[in-house]
Design a protein around this motif. Structure first.
Motif, short mmCIF file in Angstrom:
data_model
loop_
_atom_site.label_atom_id
_atom_site.label_comp_id
_atom_site.label_asym_id
_atom_site.label_seq_id
_atom_site.Cartn_x
_atom_site.Cartn_y
_atom_site.Cartn_z
N ALA A 113 70.71 -42.83 -39.73
CA ALA A 113 72.02 -42.53 -38.85
C ALA A 113 72.59 -43.81 -38.47
CB ALA A 113 71.59 -41.86 -37.58
N PRO A 114 74.14 -43.63 -38.32
CA PRO A 114 74.61 -45.00 -37.97
C PRO A 114 74.42 -45.55 -36.71
CG PRO A 114 76.14 -43.11 -38.92
CD PRO A 114 74.77 -42.70 -38.80
N LYS A 115 73.90 -44.88 -35.72
CA LYS A 115 73.52 -45.36 -34.44
C LYS A 115 72.05 -46.19 -34.56
CE LYS A 115 71.39 -41.19 -32.72
NZ LYS A 115 71.53 -40.02 -32.01
N LEU A 116 71.37 -45.71 -35.65
CA LEU A 116 70.05 -46.64 -35.79
C LEU A 116 70.52 -47.95 -36.72
CD1 LEU A 116 67.43 -43.82 -36.86
CD2 LEU A 116 67.82 -45.10 -34.55
N VAL A 117 71.55 -47.78 -37.50
CA VAL A 117 71.98 -49.03 -38.15
C VAL A 117 72.47 -49.92 -37.18
CG1 VAL A 117 73.62 -49.90 -39.71
CG2 VAL A 117 71.99 -47.82 -40.21
N ALA A 118 73.20 -49.63 -36.23
CA ALA A 118 73.82 -50.26 -35.30
C ALA A 118 72.83 -51.06 -34.31
CB ALA A 118 75.12 -49.56 -34.44
N MET A 119 72.03 -50.05 -33.94
CA MET A 119 70.91 -50.59 -32.99
C MET A 119 70.26 -51.53 -33.91
SD MET A 119 67.84 -48.58 -31.37
CE MET A 119 68.91 -47.45 -30.54
N ALA A 120 69.78 -51.57 -34.96
CA ALA A 120 69.19 -52.69 -35.77
C ALA A 120 69.69 -53.87 -35.77
CB ALA A 120 68.69 -52.16 -37.14
N ASP A 121 71.28 -53.75 -36.16
CA ASP A 121 71.97 -54.84 -36.13
C ASP A 121 72.05 -55.70 -34.94
OD1 ASP A 121 72.63 -54.33 -38.80
OD2 ASP A 121 74.77 -53.26 -38.59
N VAL A 122 72.15 -55.00 -33.78
CA VAL A 122 72.12 -55.51 -32.36
C VAL A 122 70.72 -56.50 -32.32
CG1 VAL A 122 72.19 -54.93 -30.13
CG2 VAL A 122 73.84 -54.06 -31.42
N LEU A 123 69.84 -55.76 -32.66
CA LEU A 123 68.53 -56.34 -32.52
C LEU A 123 68.33 -57.55 -33.36
CD1 LEU A 123 65.98 -53.20 -32.28
CD2 LEU A 123 66.39 -54.90 -30.34
N VAL A 124 68.75 -57.64 -34.59
CA VAL A 124 68.84 -58.95 -35.40
C VAL A 124 69.75 -59.90 -34.75
CG1 VAL A 124 69.77 -59.56 -37.65
CG2 VAL A 124 68.44 -57.47 -37.62
N GLU A 125 70.94 -59.38 -34.31
CA GLU A 125 71.61 -60.52 -33.63
C GLU A 125 71.13 -60.90 -32.49
OE1 GLU A 125 75.40 -58.38 -32.73
OE2 GLU A 125 75.81 -57.90 -34.80
N LEU A 126 70.57 -60.09 -31.46
CA LEU A 126 69.75 -60.55 -30.50
C LEU A 126 68.63 -61.72 -30.75
CD1 LEU A 126 69.43 -57.53 -28.08
CD2 LEU A 126 70.98 -59.77 -27.62
N GLY A 127 67.91 -61.32 -31.69
CA GLY A 127 66.93 -62.25 -32.19
C GLY A 127 67.36 -63.58 -32.75
N GLN A 137 60.71 -63.39 -32.38
CA GLN A 137 59.85 -62.39 -33.23
C GLN A 137 59.82 -61.10 -33.17
OE1 GLN A 137 56.00 -64.53 -34.22
NE2 GLN A 137 56.92 -66.37 -33.39
N LYS A 138 59.58 -60.70 -32.11
CA LYS A 138 59.63 -59.56 -31.52
C LYS A 138 61.04 -58.40 -31.90
CE LYS A 138 56.09 -59.53 -27.81
NZ LYS A 138 55.95 -59.34 -26.55
N GLN A 139 61.98 -59.37 -31.55
CA GLN A 139 63.33 -58.87 -31.91
C GLN A 139 63.42 -58.47 -33.45
OE1 GLN A 139 65.77 -57.68 -30.03
NE2 GLN A 139 65.28 -58.66 -28.26
N ILE A 187 61.77 -52.50 -38.13
CA ILE A 187 61.30 -50.77 -37.84
C ILE A 187 62.38 -50.01 -37.66
CG2 ILE A 187 60.17 -49.26 -36.00
CD1 ILE A 187 58.29 -51.67 -35.58
N VAL A 188 63.50 -50.37 -36.84
CA VAL A 188 64.59 -49.30 -36.58
C VAL A 188 65.46 -49.17 -37.96
CG1 VAL A 188 66.74 -49.18 -35.53
CG2 VAL A 188 64.70 -49.80 -34.29
N ALA A 189 65.75 -50.49 -38.79
CA ALA A 189 66.32 -50.36 -39.91
C ALA A 189 65.59 -49.30 -41.03
CB ALA A 189 66.56 -51.83 -40.66
N ALA A 190 64.16 -49.43 -41.05
CA ALA A 190 63.51 -48.85 -41.88
C ALA A 190 63.47 -47.35 -41.51
CB ALA A 190 62.24 -49.28 -42.27
N GLY A 191 64.03 -46.96 -40.40
CA GLY A 191 64.10 -45.29 -39.88
C GLY A 191 62.74 -45.02 -39.40
#
Length: 108
Positions: free
Chosen positions: A2-16, A48-50, A56-60
């Motif tokens: 889902a696009p919202k999960l991709v967006a969420m994973a992207d934000v988590l990567v950016e925050l990390g 690291q947690k981010q 996890i999110v990116a892998a669905g």
């Protein structure tokens, strides 16, 4: 995925990455780093947690990705979501006690 999960994973990567960059800047000041080693370690752990959550999110939310978590604090939390028919984690499934939440003792 889902696009919202991709967006969420992207934000988590950016925050990390932003958290890690902050830690790197603070480490450049040797005096500050010497006085705040535990806090800098906490910043690194947060980054690291981010990254682990982003994976996890990116892998669905796949069980395989949850098993790959090598951070004990996250590993314990995600093992409870794995199917019993699959290889189980060897950590307790009980939630951490409130006193255990600050594992580095930073905020005492």
């Amino acid at each position: 995925m889902a696009p919202k999960l991709v967006a969420m994973a992207d934000v988590l990567v950016e925050l990390g990455a932003e958290i890690e960059a902050l830690g790197e800047v603070l480490c450049r000041d040797e005096d500050f780093a010497a006085r705040h080693l535990r806090e800098l370690q906490a910043i690194d752990l947060i980054a690291q947690k981010q990254r682990a959550l982003a994976a996890i999110v990116a892998a669905g939310f796949s069980a395989a990705e949850m098993r790959r978590i090598n951070l004990e604090a996250l590993h314990q939390r995600f093992c409870g979501f794995l199917d019993d028919s699959e290889m189980l984690c060897e950590v307790p499934l009980d939630p951490p006690e409130p006193d255990d939440m600050d594992t580095l003792g930073l905020w005492e």
